[in-house]
Design a protein around this motif. Structure first.
Motif, short mmCIF file in Angstrom:
data_model
loop_
_atom_site.label_atom_id
_atom_site.label_comp_id
_atom_site.label_asym_id
_atom_site.label_seq_id
_atom_site.Cartn_x
_atom_site.Cartn_y
_atom_site.Cartn_z
N MET A 1 19.64 15.00 1.14
CA MET A 1 21.06 14.80 1.03
C MET A 1 21.42 14.73 -0.47
N THR A 2 22.48 15.42 -0.82
CA THR A 2 22.96 15.41 -2.21
C THR A 2 24.12 14.44 -2.33
N ARG A 3 24.07 13.62 -3.37
CA ARG A 3 25.17 12.69 -3.63
C ARG A 3 25.89 13.11 -4.89
#
Length: 83
Positions: A1-3
């Protein structure tokens, strides 16, 4: 997951006082087609107003688009010495 993190960075916009603003007018009067005559660019509004008055005397045209152009500086607040 990219934040992704977005941060608000306050800034100020000020008129660049090292560059003079300019004033200009274009005649937009006419029947079906705009006249299109334009004044020269000036660093004060008065000569543009004189041009509009004189153009109206000659042509009867009474509608103009006036333009004021200046330069702006955008500075991050944390880089602005006033803050």
């Amino acid at each position: 997951m990219t934040r992704t993190v977005f941060r608000f960075v306050p800034f100020t916009i000020t008129q660049d006082t090292t560059a003079e603003p300019t004033y200009e007018a274009v005649c937009v009067s006419g029947d079906g087609k705009e006249c299109g005559e334009r004044s020269d660019e000036w660093i004060t509004p008065h000569p543009v107003e004189v041009w509009m008055r004189d153009h109206m005397k000659i042509t009867g045209h009474a509608r103009y688009r006036r333009t004021f152009v200046d330069y702006a500086d955008v500075t991050r607040a944390d880089q602005n010495p006033d803050h």
